[in-house]
Design an enzyme around this catalytic site. Structure first.
Site, PDB file in Angstrom:
ATOM      1  N   HIS A 107       0.839  -1.200   0.000  1.00 39.45           N
ATOM      2  CA  HIS A 107       0.000   0.000   0.000  1.00 39.45           C
ATOM      3  C   HIS A 107       0.868   1.240   0.000  1.00 39.45           C
ATOM      4  CE1 HIS A 107      -4.255  -1.344   0.874  1.00 39.45           C
ATOM      5  NE2 HIS A 107      -3.587  -2.404   0.478  1.00 39.45           N
ATOM      6  N   TYR A 150     -10.431   5.865   5.995  1.00 33.07           N
ATOM      7  CA  TYR A 150     -10.836   6.328   7.317  1.00 33.07           C
ATOM      8  C   TYR A 150     -11.872   7.436   7.096  1.00 33.07           C
ATOM      9  CZ  TYR A 150      -6.582   4.108   9.181  1.00 33.07           C
ATOM     10  OH  TYR A 150      -5.596   3.212   9.526  1.00 33.07           O
ATOM     11  N   PRO A 204      -6.580   1.216  18.282  1.00 31.50           N
ATOM     12  CA  PRO A 204      -6.316   0.504  17.009  1.00 31.50           C
ATOM     13  C   PRO A 204      -6.304   1.409  15.775  1.00 31.50           C
ATOM     14  CG  PRO A 204      -8.571   0.181  17.739  1.00 31.50           C
ATOM     15  CD  PRO A 204      -7.876   0.924  18.846  1.00 31.50           C
ATOM     16  N   LYS A 234      -1.088   0.260  15.014  1.00 32.77           N
ATOM     17  CA  LYS A 234       0.311   0.289  15.451  1.00 32.77           C
ATOM     18  C   LYS A 234       0.693  -0.831  16.412  1.00 32.77           C
ATOM     19  CE  LYS A 234       1.702   3.895  13.271  1.00 32.77           C
ATOM     20  NZ  LYS A 234       2.670   3.647  12.175  1.00 32.77           N
ATOM     21  N   TYR A 250       2.335   7.601  10.197  1.00 31.66           N
ATOM     22  CA  TYR A 250       1.503   6.469   9.809  1.00 31.66           C
ATOM     23  C   TYR A 250       2.359   5.292   9.334  1.00 31.66           C
ATOM     24  CZ  TYR A 250      -2.549   4.046   7.770  1.00 31.66           C
ATOM     25  OH  TYR A 250      -3.533   3.128   7.460  1.00 31.66           O
TER      26      TYR A 250
END
Ligand code: APR
Length: 395
Positions: free
Chosen positions: A73, A202, A294, A298, A389
């Site tokens: 990704h 998200y 969550p 991580k 991220y």
């Protein structure tokens, strides 16, 4: 009585990566796991791997199936106010990418490869108990197949997760416990349906957060914000799909595919850290020492990061007699743990609907949207998001 150098309690990502990295550095270890092999290889959990986690797995020859079946990704999509904003994190952060690969697949690989290299692992090790932690030869006792076993170690690694036996084995008052409960929970859904997106979504929405995560070409993972302690019975499948459709909707004709729900549950959210992450000859790694919300996926990556630091510290002690890395173990890991907590909490508060009793609720909701707008418009802001991220190097 059996003897080893490192007794590892728990065959999750932390324990198994630690075992492989120790063995690759010529340090003997034994893994004790309370559950059956089948159980740990089927337990659905996380599934997003940071660049540096993939690099570490590759270095130890543990990434063949990950490379074969995992998905690379390079970006993530934020949705708010009916629109989309893509964060191209690979472009923004020196070409580093993430990989989607179900945690249970990774755990199955790590176990198969551990057994294939002759690694010692005892499944169904019941009633594991730790003793002599502040002495020179700590001990692990457990029962297996109706027999009581004892394992004398030089060090014990507590990799047995949040509900394990290692952390509670540390005397009262030694640990500084930070336990922050969030006013959010997630309905986690695993569905037999092809993903409706190529990248993780998200979504911030007035009805609450929604997430479209990926698992494989035929199975998708979704999350929906709900109240803490909300029973799963309140979430019949048709309500789940209705809420996902509403919260993920954007005005450009994008459609969410629906399919049979395979699994669903509700998980509360907390930020939990204990300091230090060691006591005598016991070292805690992964969820045994810290839990992150969550949101940024991580937990798995932090567990692997702790395992890397601990393996190198023990190897330096065993081969060079150098204890400095072991003495600095907590400090080293906690620098990353707190940075990841900070990012995960920031992201959580950014994309969840704020509780109705939040002071200045409307203003704060406007500020959420404004921060999302900034992430969509500012390359610098997106780059900071990308670095956190994907996983900050050097921490
Ligand atoms: N004795 C032996 N084994 C135990 C005991 C015990 N008393 N208690 C727990 N275990 C085992 C569990 O069965 C589990 O297999 O320890 C293992 C801990 O694994 P994880 O919970 O996966 O923890 P960790 O390796 O730290 O990985 C953290 O996994 O759960 C996800 O979201 C979490 O992503 C995070 C990552």
């Amino acid at each position: 009585m059996a003897r080893t150098c490192v007794g590892i309690v728990g065959a999750g990502p932390a324990g198994l990566v630690l075992a492989h990295r120790l063995a690759d550095q010529g340090v003997e270890c034994v893994v004790l796991e309370q559950r059956t092999r089948e159980y740990v290889e089927r337990r659905v959990r996380a599934g997003l791997l940071e660049h540096r986690t993939v690099e570490l797995l590759e270095r130890h020859g543990l990434a063949e199936r990950l490379r074969e079946l995992g998905q690379i990704h390079r970006g993530v999509e934020l949705r708010f106010a009916g629109r989309r904003a893509r964060i191209p994190y690979t472009e923004l952060y020196n070409g580093r990418h993430m990989m989607v690969y179900a945690q249970q697949e990774l755990v199955a690989d790590l176990i198969r490869l551990w057994i294939a290299r002759g690694g010692a692992i005892a499944f169904e090790a019941e009633d594991v108990a730790l003793s002599g932690l502040d002495g020179a030869r700590p001990e692990l006792r457990y029962a297996r197949g109706g027999r009581d076993e004892r394992l004398e170690c030089e060090w014990i690694a507590g990799c047995d997760g949040f509900h394990g036996v290692s952390r509670p084995s540390i005397p009262e008052g030694v640990l500084r416990v930070h336990d922050h409960r969030l006013p959010f929970a997630w309905v986690g859904v695993l569905a037999q349906v092809a993903p409706s997106t190529e990248e993780i979504i998200y979504a911030h929405h007035e009805r609450g957060f929604a997430g479209h995560m990926l698992r494989s070409a035929t199975v998708s993972r979704f999350y929906l914000q709900t109240e803490p302690d909300d029973p799963i019975e309140h979430w019949p499948d048709d309500r789940i799909w209705d809420e996902l459709q509403r919260r993920l909707a954007v005005g450009d004709g994008w459609k969410l595919r629906e399919g049979p729900v395979l699994e669903k549950n509700v998980t509360d959210m907390r930020s939990f850290v204990v300091e230090p992450m060691q006591y005598g000859r016991l070292y805690l790694a992964g969820d045994a020492a810290h839990i992150v919300p969550p949101t940024g996926a991580k937990g798995l990556n932090l567990a692997v990061s702790d395992a890397r630091v601990l393996a190198d510290a023990i190897a330096a002690r065993v081969h060079q007699g150098d204890s400095s890395l072991l003495e600095a173990y907590s400090e080293t890991c906690l620098r990353r743990v707190w940075a990841v907590q900070a990012f995960s909490l920031w992201m959580t508060w950014l994309i969840h609907r704020l509780p109705p009793d939040t002071p200045d609720l409307e203003l704060r909701t406007r500020l959420q949207k404004a921060q999302l707008e900034v992430l969509a418009a500012s390359r610098a802001a997106a780059a900071t998001f990308a670095e956190n991220y994907v996983g900050i190097e050097g921490l």
